[in-house]
Scaffold this motif. Structure first.
Motif, mmCIF file in Angstrom:
data_model
loop_
_atom_site.group_PDB
_atom_site.id
_atom_site.type_symbol
_atom_site.label_atom_id
_atom_site.label_comp_id
_atom_site.label_asym_id
_atom_site.label_seq_id
_atom_site.Cartn_x
_atom_site.Cartn_y
_atom_site.Cartn_z
ATOM 1 N N LEU A 101 0.824 -1.203 0.000
ATOM 2 C CA LEU A 101 0.000 0.000 0.000
ATOM 3 C C LEU A 101 0.865 1.264 0.000
ATOM 4 N N SER A 102 1.978 1.225 0.728
ATOM 5 C CA SER A 102 2.878 2.378 0.732
ATOM 6 C C SER A 102 3.527 2.565 -0.633
ATOM 7 N N ALA A 103 3.937 1.459 -1.246
ATOM 8 C CA ALA A 103 4.562 1.540 -2.566
ATOM 9 C C ALA A 103 3.568 1.974 -3.636
ATOM 10 N N LEU A 104 2.253 1.732 -3.386
ATOM 11 C CA LEU A 104 1.235 2.082 -4.374
ATOM 12 C C LEU A 104 1.198 3.583 -4.626
ATOM 13 N N GLY A 105 1.327 4.374 -3.552
ATOM 14 C CA GLY A 105 1.336 5.822 -3.734
ATOM 15 C C GLY A 105 2.498 6.273 -4.593
ATOM 16 N N ILE A 106 3.665 5.705 -4.344
ATOM 17 C CA ILE A 106 4.837 6.014 -5.165
ATOM 18 C C ILE A 106 4.584 5.595 -6.614
ATOM 19 N N LEU B 297 2.382 17.081 -14.861
ATOM 20 C CA LEU B 297 3.547 16.677 -14.075
ATOM 21 C C LEU B 297 3.389 17.140 -12.632
ATOM 22 N N GLY B 298 2.761 18.309 -12.437
ATOM 23 C CA GLY B 298 2.496 18.778 -11.075
ATOM 24 C C GLY B 298 1.577 17.836 -10.333
ATOM 25 N N LEU B 299 0.549 17.332 -11.020
ATOM 26 C CA LEU B 299 -0.350 16.368 -10.387
ATOM 27 C C LEU B 299 0.391 15.077 -10.044
ATOM 28 N N GLY B 300 1.282 14.642 -10.948
ATOM 29 C CA GLY B 300 2.080 13.451 -10.658
ATOM 30 C C GLY B 300 3.005 13.676 -9.477
ATOM 31 N N ALA B 301 3.566 14.892 -9.379
ATOM 32 C CA ALA B 301 4.447 15.204 -8.253
ATOM 33 C C ALA B 301 3.685 15.188 -6.931
ATOM 34 N N VAL B 302 2.431 15.668 -6.951
ATOM 35 C CA VAL B 302 1.609 15.624 -5.731
ATOM 36 C C VAL B 302 1.365 14.180 -5.307
ATOM 37 N N ALA B 303 1.029 13.325 -6.287
ATOM 38 C CA ALA B 303 0.815 11.909 -5.962
ATOM 39 C C ALA B 303 2.097 11.276 -5.433
ATOM 40 N N LEU B 304 3.230 11.678 -5.987
ATOM 41 C CA LEU B 304 4.512 11.148 -5.531
ATOM 42 C C LEU B 304 4.808 11.614 -4.110
ATOM 43 N N LEU B 305 4.464 12.848 -3.804
ATOM 44 C CA LEU B 305 4.660 13.374 -2.454
ATOM 45 C C LEU B 305 3.791 12.628 -1.447
ATOM 46 N N VAL B 306 2.540 12.388 -1.841
ATOM 47 C CA VAL B 306 1.648 11.622 -0.964
ATOM 48 C C VAL B 306 2.212 10.222 -0.735
ATOM 49 N N GLY B 307 2.753 9.620 -1.796
ATOM 50 C CA GLY B 307 3.386 8.310 -1.645
ATOM 51 C C GLY B 307 4.569 8.370 -0.708
ATOM 52 N N GLY B 308 5.352 9.452 -0.783
ATOM 53 C CA GLY B 308 6.481 9.612 0.138
ATOM 54 C C GLY B 308 6.038 9.716 1.576
ATOM 55 N N ILE B 309 4.932 10.405 1.817
ATOM 56 C CA ILE B 309 4.389 10.491 3.178
ATOM 57 C C ILE B 309 3.979 9.111 3.677
ATOM 58 N N GLY B 310 3.422 8.318 2.738
ATOM 59 C CA GLY B 310 3.051 6.948 3.116
ATOM 60 C C GLY B 310 4.266 6.118 3.490
ATOM 61 N N VAL B 311 5.358 6.284 2.759
ATOM 62 C CA VAL B 311 6.593 5.563 3.083
ATOM 63 C C VAL B 311 7.115 5.999 4.446
ATOM 64 N N ALA B 312 7.100 7.303 4.699
ATOM 65 C CA ALA B 312 7.567 7.809 5.992
ATOM 66 C C ALA B 312 6.733 7.244 7.127
ATOM 67 N N ASN B 313 5.419 7.214 6.920
ATOM 68 C CA ASN B 313 4.527 6.675 7.953
ATOM 69 C C ASN B 313 4.812 5.196 8.203
ATOM 70 N N THR B 314 5.016 4.456 7.129
ATOM 71 C CA THR B 314 5.324 3.029 7.273
ATOM 72 C C THR B 314 6.616 2.816 8.048
#
Length: 391
Positions: free
Chosen positions: A24-29, A270-287
């Motif tokens: 699930l964390s990798a999914l955001g990335i 690309l900005g929308l993709g960067a936002v999704a990537l940032l959200v994925g990074g937050i998920g990784v940090a949380n994990t």
């Protein structure tokens, strides 16, 4: 200091024991990287397809149209303009059309205001070759039919008139009388004005539609290497007395500009993709934060067995990077697959630039490193006795 193979095994252990959370964390990335790869890939593929189409149609077509007089009135091109232009050495072909005042309807019972934005143009006899189109059905005008009430329809004109197939005796109402349909053209991509036109011969236009004989658009094909030189002299050659009343353009330049405009929209996506990537990074940090809390006993045990703080820090940082890298690889694959499917449906060549996949994967790894840094430092700072006390 651990060997690379040992580090990879230890870093993957946490992911393998918590597969659902890691997935699930990798999914955001993956979503963020897939968006970035797809945007860049689709943009590059569409531009490649458009430029290939331009090359196919040729960049050596110039169009000449009347401008305005000094008094602001509509200018007219001289009747002998096509002949004068044909004397320019690098000019390979010149064809022309002249706009009449007539309207075209499917039958005489349609209200006159319902013109369907169709134009009725007189045309020279080799126009399709000059604008790089062909006949979809029927035949084009010839020296005989150009003198008779016979017309050829552009692709859009046929659709708006509700004519899908040519059959014997089919006709339309043009300028107050019946004109028979000889053929239907395929779309003219460089000259879309042809698509919405009803084309008749010059003699027929003058005889039946009260046409004055002045051409309104000249289509000039020149030697590719000398298009710029021809462009410079076309206005003066067309109307030597008043070259300022002549407008010269290159249709292919509009398509090139459209390709550039498409790339200008990439920033938004690309900005929308960067936002999704940032959200994925937050998920990784949380994990990783939760992983540190849950594995305090493991940290304490490893520290008591001689692992240094650097070993612990490197373990958890490597785990975060590995998690993000796996998500990045999945995102690259998804983005490339989406690009391939879409380009296949549009008959384009599939182009996934290195910036797309390398940049997406690099961004994922960077996000993973940043997201895992704080949890890794926190894990390294744990005292062995404190960590073992929570077992």
């Amino acid at each position: 200091m651990m060997y690379l193979a040992d580090l990879a095994r230890v870093a993957s252990l946490g992911l393998r024991t918590r597969r659902m959370r890691a997935a699930l964390s990798a999914l955001g990335i993956a979503i963020g990287v897939a968006a970035m790869v797809a945007v860049l890939g689709l943009s590059a593929s569409s531009q490649a397809g458009l430029l290939a189409e331009i090359d196919k149609l040729g960049t050596n077509l110039l169009t000449v149209t009347p401008g305005q007089t000094m008094g602001g009135d509509h200018a007219k091109l001289p009747n002998d303009a096509p002949g004068m232009i044909s004397r320019i050495g690098p000019v390979e072909q010149i064809e022309h059309t002249g706009k009449t005042k007539a309207n075209a309807f499917r039958n005489p019972y349609i209200p006159t205001f319902n013109t369907n934005s169709l134009t009725v143009n007189a045309t020279s006899l080799d126009l399709p070759g000059a604008v790089r189109t062909s006949l979809a059905q029927g035949a084009y005008l010839n020296a005989a039919t150009a003198r008779q009430p016979v017309a050829v329809l552009g692709a859009d004109a046929a659709r708006r008139l509700g004519i899908a197939k040519i059959h014997q005796g089919i006709r339309i109402w043009v300028g107050g009388q019946w004109f028979y349909i000889a053929g239907i053209l395929n779309p003219a991509k460089l000259t879309p004005e042809i698509d919405s036109a009803v084309l008749v011969g010059y003699p027929a236009a003058e005889k039946y539609l009260h046409f004055d004989g002045h051409p309104t658009t000249l289509y000039v094909r020149a030697t590719t290497e000398q298009v710029t030189d021809v462009h410079k002299v076309l206005a003066a050659t067309t109307n030597p007395r008043n070259p300022g009343e002549v407008t010269v353009s290159q249709p292919s330049s509009a398509l090139v500009a459209r390709a550039a405009a498409q790339s200008a929209l990439n920033g938004l996506f690309l900005g929308l993709g960067a936002v999704a990537l940032l959200v994925g990074g937050i998920g990784v940090a949380n994990t990783m934060v939760i992983s540190v809390l849950e594995r305090r006993s493991e940290i304490g045990l490893r520290r008591s067995l001689g692992a240094t703080r650097a070993d612990i820090r490197l373990q958890f940082l490597s785990e975060a990077i590995l998690l993000a890298a796996l998500g990045g690889l999945a995102g690259v694959a998804l983005g490339a697959l989406a690009t391939t499917i879409y380009t296949h449906l549009n008959n384009w060549a599939t182009v996934v630039p290195p910036l797309a996949w390398a940049g997406g994967l690099g961004a994922a790894v960077a996000i993973g490193a940043i997201a895992g840094l704080l949890p890794a430092i926190r894990a390294a700072r744990m005292q062995p006795t404190e960590a073992l006390r929570t077992v």
